[in-house]
Design a protein around this motif. Sequence first.
Motif, PDB file in Angstrom:
ATOM      1  N   CYS A   1       0.855  -0.993  -0.108  1.00 41.78           N
ATOM      2  CA  CYS A   1       0.062   0.173  -0.084  1.00 41.78           C
ATOM      3  C   CYS A   1       0.832   1.181  -0.092  1.00 41.78           C
ATOM      4  O   CYS A   1       1.805   1.346   0.938  1.00 41.78           O
ATOM      5  CB  CYS A   1      -0.849  -0.061   1.190  1.00 41.78           C
ATOM      6  N   PRO A   2       0.714   2.187  -0.801  1.00 42.12           N
ATOM      7  CA  PRO A   2       1.776   3.433  -1.010  1.00 42.12           C
ATOM      8  C   PRO A   2       1.330   4.392  -0.134  1.00 42.12           C
ATOM      9  O   PRO A   2       2.238   5.309   0.190  1.00 42.12           O
ATOM     10  CB  PRO A   2       1.305   3.901  -2.515  1.00 42.12           C
ATOM     11  N   VAL A   3       0.360   4.342   0.868  1.00 43.26           N
ATOM     12  CA  VAL A   3       0.144   5.443   1.787  1.00 43.26           C
ATOM     13  C   VAL A   3      -0.275   4.664   2.887  1.00 43.26           C
ATOM     14  O   VAL A   3      -0.644   3.577   3.153  1.00 43.26           O
ATOM     15  CB  VAL A   3      -1.261   6.248   1.375  1.00 43.26           C
ATOM     16  N   ARG A   4      -0.377   5.298   4.222  1.00 41.63           N
ATOM     17  CA  ARG A   4      -0.626   4.675   5.451  1.00 41.63           C
ATOM     18  C   ARG A   4      -1.981   4.378   5.473  1.00 41.63           C
ATOM     19  O   ARG A   4      -2.812   5.370   5.201  1.00 41.63           O
ATOM     20  CB  ARG A   4      -0.043   5.570   6.738  1.00 41.63           C
ATOM     21  N   PRO A   5      -2.688   3.150   5.433  1.00 38.82           N
ATOM     22  CA  PRO A   5      -4.076   3.128   5.881  1.00 38.82           C
ATOM     23  C   PRO A   5      -4.694   3.495   7.248  1.00 38.82           C
ATOM     24  O   PRO A   5      -3.765   3.583   8.156  1.00 38.82           O
ATOM     25  CB  PRO A   5      -4.251   1.613   5.411  1.00 38.82           C
ATOM     26  N   ASP A   6      -5.805   3.801   7.345  1.00 41.92           N
ATOM     27  CA  ASP A   6      -6.705   4.155   8.447  1.00 41.92           C
ATOM     28  C   ASP A   6      -7.062   2.790   9.074  1.00 41.92           C
ATOM     29  O   ASP A   6      -7.630   2.806  10.042  1.00 41.92           O
ATOM     30  CB  ASP A   6      -7.615   5.158   8.315  1.00 41.92           C
ATOM     31  N   LEU A   7      -7.213   1.852   8.253  1.00 43.59           N
ATOM     32  CA  LEU A   7      -7.902   0.554   8.782  1.00 43.59           C
ATOM     33  C   LEU A   7      -7.310  -0.712   7.972  1.00 43.59           C
ATOM     34  O   LEU A   7      -7.386  -0.485   6.598  1.00 43.59           O
ATOM     35  CB  LEU A   7      -9.493   0.542   8.669  1.00 43.59           C
ATOM     36  N   PHE A   8      -6.985  -1.691   8.714  1.00 43.06           N
ATOM     37  CA  PHE A   8      -6.838  -2.948   7.976  1.00 43.06           C
ATOM     38  C   PHE A   8      -7.844  -3.811   8.030  1.00 43.06           C
ATOM     39  O   PHE A   8      -8.409  -4.217   9.288  1.00 43.06           O
ATOM     40  CB  PHE A   8      -5.493  -3.623   8.651  1.00 43.06           C
ATOM     41  N   VAL A   9      -8.320  -4.277   7.192  1.00 46.89           N
ATOM     42  CA  VAL A   9      -9.578  -5.384   7.105  1.00 46.89           C
ATOM     43  C   VAL A   9      -9.036  -6.786   6.376  1.00 46.89           C
ATOM     44  O   VAL A   9      -8.650  -6.817   5.391  1.00 46.89           O
ATOM     45  CB  VAL A   9     -10.791  -4.863   6.163  1.00 46.89           C
ATOM     46  N   GLY A  10      -9.534  -7.927   7.152  1.00 45.83           N
ATOM     47  CA  GLY A  10      -9.173  -9.212   6.652  1.00 45.83           C
ATOM     48  C   GLY A  10      -8.857 -10.174   7.776  1.00 45.83           C
ATOM     49  O   GLY A  10      -9.048  -9.792   8.973  1.00 45.83           O
ATOM     50  N   ASP A  11      -8.325 -11.238   7.683  1.00 52.63           N
ATOM     51  CA  ASP A  11      -8.125 -12.300   8.630  1.00 52.63           C
ATOM     52  C   ASP A  11      -6.477 -12.332   8.901  1.00 52.63           C
ATOM     53  O   ASP A  11      -6.010 -13.125   9.334  1.00 52.63           O
ATOM     54  CB  ASP A  11      -8.576 -13.849   8.058  1.00 52.63           C
ATOM     55  N   GLY A  12      -5.673 -11.679   7.896  1.00 54.77           N
ATOM     56  CA  GLY A  12      -4.211 -11.617   8.211  1.00 54.77           C
ATOM     57  C   GLY A  12      -3.854 -12.756   7.531  1.00 54.77           C
ATOM     58  O   GLY A  12      -2.535 -12.826   7.634  1.00 54.77           O
ATOM     59  N   ASP A  13      -4.335 -13.706   6.727  1.00 51.25           N
ATOM     60  CA  ASP A  13      -3.806 -14.701   6.119  1.00 51.25           C
ATOM     61  C   ASP A  13      -2.710 -14.268   5.034  1.00 51.25           C
ATOM     62  O   ASP A  13      -1.587 -14.755   5.038  1.00 51.25           O
ATOM     63  CB  ASP A  13      -4.598 -15.840   5.624  1.00 51.25           C
ATOM     64  N   SER A  14      -3.235 -13.654   3.934  1.00 47.72           N
ATOM     65  CA  SER A  14      -2.335 -13.128   2.809  1.00 47.72           C
ATOM     66  C   SER A  14      -1.319 -12.240   3.366  1.00 47.72           C
ATOM     67  O   SER A  14      -0.331 -11.949   2.733  1.00 47.72           O
ATOM     68  CB  SER A  14      -3.066 -12.898   1.780  1.00 47.72           C
ATOM     69  N   ALA A  15      -1.499 -11.362   4.416  1.00 52.44           N
ATOM     70  CA  ALA A  15      -0.724 -10.352   4.872  1.00 52.44           C
ATOM     71  C   ALA A  15       0.404 -10.873   5.863  1.00 52.44           C
ATOM     72  O   ALA A  15       1.317 -10.233   6.448  1.00 52.44           O
ATOM     73  CB  ALA A  15      -1.418  -9.172   5.541  1.00 52.44           C
ATOM     74  N   GLY A  16       0.221 -12.375   6.427  1.00 57.32           N
ATOM     75  CA  GLY A  16       1.231 -12.889   7.121  1.00 57.32           C
ATOM     76  C   GLY A  16       0.920 -12.330   8.472  1.00 57.32           C
ATOM     77  O   GLY A  16       1.794 -12.382   9.494  1.00 57.32           O
ATOM     78  N   GLY A  17      -0.002 -11.875   9.159  1.00 55.20           N
ATOM     79  CA  GLY A  17      -0.445 -11.476  10.330  1.00 55.20           C
ATOM     80  C   GLY A  17      -0.798 -10.123  10.331  1.00 55.20           C
ATOM     81  O   GLY A  17      -1.379  -9.552   9.050  1.00 55.20           O
ATOM     82  N   PHE A  18      -1.473  -9.592  11.405  1.00 49.23           N
ATOM     83  CA  PHE A  18      -1.927  -8.142  11.536  1.00 49.23           C
ATOM     84  C   PHE A  18      -1.019  -6.981  11.677  1.00 49.23           C
ATOM     85  O   PHE A  18      -0.215  -7.463  12.594  1.00 49.23           O
ATOM     86  CB  PHE A  18      -3.092  -8.177  12.609  1.00 49.23           C
ATOM     87  N   PRO A  19      -1.187  -5.880  11.405  1.00 49.18           N
ATOM     88  CA  PRO A  19      -0.390  -4.989  11.548  1.00 49.18           C
ATOM     89  C   PRO A  19      -0.442  -4.505  13.108  1.00 49.18           C
ATOM     90  O   PRO A  19      -1.552  -4.490  13.391  1.00 49.18           O
ATOM     91  CB  PRO A  19      -0.591  -3.881  10.660  1.00 49.18           C
ATOM     92  N   SER A  20       0.568  -3.901  13.561  1.00 54.80           N
ATOM     93  CA  SER A  20       0.561  -3.493  15.080  1.00 54.80           C
ATOM     94  C   SER A  20       0.118  -2.063  15.130  1.00 54.80           C
ATOM     95  O   SER A  20      -0.018  -1.417  16.250  1.00 54.80           O
ATOM     96  CB  SER A  20       1.762  -3.810  15.755  1.00 54.80           C
ATOM     97  N   ASP A  21       0.485  -1.198  14.180  1.00 52.36           N
ATOM     98  CA  ASP A  21       0.324   0.265  14.248  1.00 52.36           C
ATOM     99  C   ASP A  21      -0.874   0.712  13.363  1.00 52.36           C
ATOM    100  O   ASP A  21      -1.066   1.912  13.138  1.00 52.36           O
ATOM    101  CB  ASP A  21       1.664   1.080  13.617  1.00 52.36           C
ATOM    102  N   VAL A  22      -1.646  -0.178  13.062  1.00 55.24           N
ATOM    103  CA  VAL A  22      -2.913   0.407  12.003  1.00 55.24           C
ATOM    104  C   VAL A  22      -4.404  -0.476  12.896  1.00 55.24           C
ATOM    105  O   VAL A  22      -4.231  -1.565  13.068  1.00 55.24           O
ATOM    106  CB  VAL A  22      -3.049   0.013  10.654  1.00 55.24           C
TER     107      VAL A  22
END
Length: 202
Positions: A32-53
């Motif tokens: 993602c080229p900008v800092r998101p305000d929200l992460f949506v999903g189960d974290g599978d394809s991202a390798g986990g959940f972000p800690s700062d969003v």
Amino acid sequence: MKAAIYLNCGLPFAPPEPADFVICCDGAYSSCPVRPDLFVGDGDSAGGFPSDVPVLSHDSHKNFTDGESAVHFAREKRADEIVFYGVTGGRYDHTLGNLAVMHLALDLGMRCKAVEGDCVIHGLSAALTPLFELRTGRGVTFSVVPHGGSAVITDAKGTEYPLDDLTLTPADTRGISNVSAAESVSLRVVRGTAFLIVDAHA
């Protein structure tokens, strides 16, 4: 309010437009080229959940896509416009599903478009965007494709091939590969939903 939704397509995203709220769907987070305000999903394809969003988490055994969930969240935030990134590219079934997500945004009362590396897709509906005008420049290739049923087009201007009083059905290709004959193209959708797909390389 304008929301941006980044979908996980596995390809580089087009340069971002300004938005008031940014939602990143799972695997799209890493590119993602900008800092998101929200992460949506189960974290599978991202390798986990972000800690700062902030995270809107879902169980992996859900019966809807992260993009669909993001559209509903944007509506809850009172967005009236959504720009999507990553609608095309990657798996074909995801592309078809992402077009359905854009259709959902229109049905929920939000104008929408997808900005991709090779095209821009504008969502058009009789209820929300009955008269649509776009400055394209001359000689730009574009297509008008119905979605979810037939769409009736009238009052088309600036097109090389006429689109007046035309019913486009899901089983014909009448709206494919038109060309702008003026600096701007305009048309009216009087029934149904359609996508106006504009070649970004022209």
